[in-house]
Design a protein around this motif. Structure first.
Motif, PDB file in Angstrom:
ATOM      1  N   VAL A 194      -3.161   4.021  -0.317  1.00  0.00           N
ATOM      2  CA  VAL A 194      -2.300   5.193  -0.459  1.00  0.00           C
ATOM      3  C   VAL A 194      -3.093   6.394  -0.957  1.00  0.00           C
ATOM      4  O   VAL A 194      -2.810   7.542  -0.599  1.00  0.00           O
ATOM      5  N   SER A 221       7.096   6.357  -1.172  1.00  0.00           N
ATOM      6  CA  SER A 221       6.971   5.042  -0.558  1.00  0.00           C
ATOM      7  C   SER A 221       8.329   4.351  -0.635  1.00  0.00           C
ATOM      8  O   SER A 221       8.769   3.969  -1.718  1.00  0.00           O
ATOM      9  N   ARG A 222       8.996   4.205   0.486  1.00  0.00           N
ATOM     10  CA  ARG A 222      10.321   3.571   0.496  1.00  0.00           C
ATOM     11  C   ARG A 222      10.223   2.092   0.123  1.00  0.00           C
ATOM     12  O   ARG A 222      11.083   1.568  -0.594  1.00  0.00           O
ATOM     13  N   GLU A 223       9.149   1.457   0.588  1.00  0.00           N
ATOM     14  CA  GLU A 223       8.967   0.034   0.308  1.00  0.00           C
ATOM     15  C   GLU A 223       8.497  -0.196  -1.125  1.00  0.00           C
ATOM     16  O   GLU A 223       8.842  -1.188  -1.757  1.00  0.00           O
ATOM     17  N   GLU A 243      -4.628   7.796   2.162  1.00  0.00           N
ATOM     18  CA  GLU A 243      -3.625   8.450   2.998  1.00  0.00           C
ATOM     19  C   GLU A 243      -3.237   9.819   2.422  1.00  0.00           C
ATOM     20  O   GLU A 243      -3.156  10.818   3.153  1.00  0.00           O
ATOM     21  N   CYS A 260       5.027  13.874   2.105  1.00  0.00           N
ATOM     22  CA  CYS A 260       5.271  12.769   3.032  1.00  0.00           C
ATOM     23  C   CYS A 260       6.458  11.975   2.520  1.00  0.00           C
ATOM     24  O   CYS A 260       6.419  11.411   1.423  1.00  0.00           O
ATOM     25  N   ASP A 304       7.696   9.273   3.776  1.00  0.00           N
ATOM     26  CA  ASP A 304       7.615   7.831   4.024  1.00  0.00           C
ATOM     27  C   ASP A 304       6.156   7.446   4.239  1.00  0.00           C
ATOM     28  O   ASP A 304       5.655   7.456   5.357  1.00  0.00           O
ATOM     29  N   LEU A 305       5.483   7.098   3.168  1.00  0.00           N
ATOM     30  CA  LEU A 305       4.083   6.705   3.257  1.00  0.00           C
ATOM     31  C   LEU A 305       3.935   5.379   3.990  1.00  0.00           C
ATOM     32  O   LEU A 305       4.768   4.483   3.848  1.00  0.00           O
ATOM     33  N   ASN A 306       2.850   5.252   4.741  1.00  0.00           N
ATOM     34  CA  ASN A 306       2.606   4.031   5.500  1.00  0.00           C
ATOM     35  C   ASN A 306       1.881   2.967   4.680  1.00  0.00           C
ATOM     36  O   ASN A 306       2.023   1.780   4.914  1.00  0.00           O
ATOM     37  N   SER A 307       1.085   3.402   3.720  1.00  0.00           N
ATOM     38  CA  SER A 307       0.222   2.490   2.978  1.00  0.00           C
ATOM     39  C   SER A 307       1.035   1.569   2.074  1.00  0.00           C
ATOM     40  O   SER A 307       2.104   1.937   1.571  1.00  0.00           O
ATOM     41  N   THR A 308       0.462   0.391   1.852  1.00  0.00           N
ATOM     42  CA  THR A 308       1.158  -0.596   1.016  1.00  0.00           C
ATOM     43  C   THR A 308       0.336  -1.018  -0.203  1.00  0.00           C
ATOM     44  O   THR A 308       0.804  -1.809  -1.016  1.00  0.00           O
TER      45      THR A 308
END
Length: 638
Positions: free
Chosen positions: A24, A83-85, A27, A13, A15-19
């Motif tokens: 995560v 995770s981009r963020e 996910e 993945c 770009d994971l959505n979880s923060t």
């Protein structure tokens, strides 16, 4: 097996959505589930969280290696998430984590699988590895990065003039990710410093690449980066630094420099008192206990099953108990089984002591366990059983650890591990049990026998409750033996109802824990080893060997012992309520089959009720314990 066998496009993945850390995990587990690599994603995540509880798997530089080795994994795989963020993973540099490799390993991981994980670790040791992976814009680019051949142009270590040999030892509790990543970092650091390197890995497939005595003799320094028990005395007299596995991943070069700058005397003293730096005192205590349990289990299973087999096929009910005719083949099988059963308590004590005080503690630990289990040493009618063995092992281990901490004169230093420490430890534990612990134990057993005698003329519910609680408390230990001898003595007086009630309670602990293991494994409350132990416990319970539950109680006493006590009390009380009589000094379903009970169906009903009660309570307590741990872990990650 190749790296491409573990990494697939559907397991990447970009770009994971979880923060959050917990989110995560969920996910990434879903990716593994959809790819058919795991079943029960929730159970797998719980195992990942349990691993995190032993030590954070996030590293400096923005990378994390969450992993689990459990029955929920159908086939080995690695899920790569970006995770981009960035995620607050709790890394030591307090910076966000951007790259996560979630490793799913089956319980019986093969050697090829582990070797591939080691190769994956090698792809992460480069300083720019994370940035290069984050720069990938497609799943195939990520796969190409990990599956690329070793880059050419690097000078082979053998072509460089070596400044000497550095030996490393790595190992983490699970033995999958950190073990091999730390090894790669040590090898890379040693090569950059111009040294040859041999790194021993203590992973889930055993010890690999162990240095020979010749290697140790010519080594310039030793770096032990381990969170598990390893043999350190082989490095006596060498320059050694001892730390946790993550320290080697964080600063391998600094550890090597630290080892080279140390002195052999300092290293020797450190080696003797080496604990697991990354572990708390409670964690170290638990690991020591588990070390003893793991070595004890084969003795319990082998001895118990041989006794069970001999009693089931050669046993004859007599007034003094279930007996096997002298001179028969089954009598020899029984004798061999008794040897295994006799040794299990000293083995438990010996290896608990070894886990704390290392090799010098092994002999006094064994001897202390034998003394603890032999009441004649201190005037008691029975020994202290497995509880006494745990006490003996812990006392010996910490005594030897304290004793070897001193800076002994160089003339005496070689004698410390082979003579001074073992003799002093043996004298210490023997004197403690014989002159200090023994007398209170003997007095306690006399008091309990007196208590039972006074209660025997009173309310049957009360006497049944007390007898059952004592029977379930230590599974063949002093409390159970007091009740047994009390009941046997009354048989001669024609009062067989006491033996009838206790005979119904005797098999409850092993049968109840076997049932709990069979059911609880589905909820990840019991591991594979406990599940296998449950099969042996079931066989022992059927022939009335209550010691079959000891491995469960030693592993998790706060959950198992209360369950055993309550379940045994239920069976014993029902035995009195049903009016059971038994003229055979033994217990379990085998006595029903041999005609020892006057009411066989009611006896079986009492045993079944007690067994179910034990299983239900054990599962409930374990679920409660797991829920509390998970809640604490989740709160710490928020």
């Amino acid at each position: 097996m190749k790296i491409s066998d573990l990494i697939h496009p559907e397991l990447i993945c970009l770009d994971l959505n979880s923060t959050t850390k917990h989110a995560v995990f969920n996910e990434m587990a879903e990716y593994l589930f959809r790819a058919g690599k795991i079943h029960q994603p929730h159970a797998f995540v719980q195992e990942v969280l349990k691993r995190e509880a032993t030590g954070n798997t996030g590293f400096e530089g923005g990378v994390a290696l969450p992993h689990a080795k459990c029955a929920s994994v159908l086939s080995p795989a690695v899920m790569i998430g970006i995770s981009r963020e960035g995620i607050d993973y709790g890394a030591e540099d307090d910076k966000p984590t951007h790259l996560l490799l979630m490793i799913a390993s089956p319980e019986r991981a093969c050697e090829a699988h582990i070797e591939i994980l080691a190769q994956l670790s090698a792809r992460l040791v480069d300083d720019d590895s994370v940035s290069r992976i984050l720069a990938c814009r497609s799943e195939q680019e990520v796969i190409d990065y990990f599956c690329r051949p070793d880059e050419a142009g690097e000078e082979a270590p053998s072509s460089r003039p070596s400044r000497g040999l550095i030996i490393g030892v790595t190992g983490c509790p699970v033995g999958i990710a950190h073990t091999y990543l730390a090894a790669e970092m040590l090898e890379k650091a040693a090569a950059e410093m111009g040294y040859e390197a041999i790194v021993e890995t203590n992973g889930s497939i055993g010890v690999k690449n162990a240095p020979t005595p010749g290697d140790i003799a010519r080594a310039e320094a030793i770096v032990v980066a381990c969170d598990k028990q390893v043999d350190l005395h082989r490095f006596s007299g060498k320059k050694v630094v001892i730390t946790g596995v993550k320290a080697a991943i964080k600063d391998a070069k600094g550890l090597i420099q630290q080892a080279l700058a140390s002195t052999p005397q300092q290293a020797s003293a450190t080696a003797k008192t080496a604990a697991q730096p990354a572990s708390s005192a409670g964690s170290q205590l638990y690991k020591s206990l588990m070390n003893g349990v793991s070595y004890m289990i084969p003795f319990v299973v082998t001895g118990g099953l041989m006794i069970a087999l001999s009693l089931a096929l050669g046993g004859v009910p007599t007034a003094s108990g279930l007996a096997i005719p002298e001179g028969s083949l089954w009598n020899q099988v029984l004798n061999v089984g008794v040897v295994g059963f006799t040794l299990m308590i000293p083995v438990l004590a010996g290896y608990i002591a070894y886990a704390i005080g290392e090799r010098p503690a092994l002999a006094p630990g064994f001897i202390g366990g034998w003394i603890a289990n032999t009441g004649t040493f201190y005037g008691a009618s029975a020994g202290c059983g497995f509880i006494g063995a745990i006490i003996a092992g812990l006392l010996v281990g910490y005594f030897i650890k304290w004793l070897t901490h001193f800076s002994w004169h160089k003339m005496l230093q070689p004698l410390v591990p082979i003579m001074i420490a073992p003799i002093a430890g043996t004298a210490f534990i023997a004197a403690l049990f014989i002159f200090v612990i023994g007398a209170p134990v003997a007095d306690l057993m006399a008091f309990l026998n007196h208590l039972l005698t006074n209660l025997s003329t009173g309310n049957i519910i009360l006497i049944g409750l007390v007898m059952g609680l004592m029977q379930g408390f230590d599974m063949g230990g002093p409390f159970g033996k007091v009740v047994f001898m009390f009941s046997v003595g009354l048989i001669a007086q024609g009062q067989t109802q006491f033996m009838g009630a206790q005979a119904a309670a005797i098999p409850v602990a092993p049968l109840g824990m076997a049932l709990a293991a069979f059911i609880g494994k589905r909820f990840n409350l019991f591991d594979e080893e406990e599940y296998e132990n449950g099969k042996a416990a079931a066989a022992m319970g059927l022939v009335g060997i209550s010691e079959g539950a000891i491995p469960f109680a030693a592993r998790d006493p706060l959950s198992v012992i209360p369950a055993n006590m309550i379940g045994s009390a239920v069976a014993c009380v029902l035995g009195f309520v049903f009016g059971l009589n038994c003229n055979v000094a033994h217990g379990g379903p085998i006595i029903v089959l041999l005609g020892g009970f006057d009411k066989p169906l009611m006896a079986l009903l009492a045993m079944v009720c007690g067994t179910i009660t034990t299983a239900v309570i054990a599962i409930a307590l374990k679920r409660l314990k797991m829920a509390k741990k998970q809640q604490i872990l989740i709160q710490s990650q928020i």
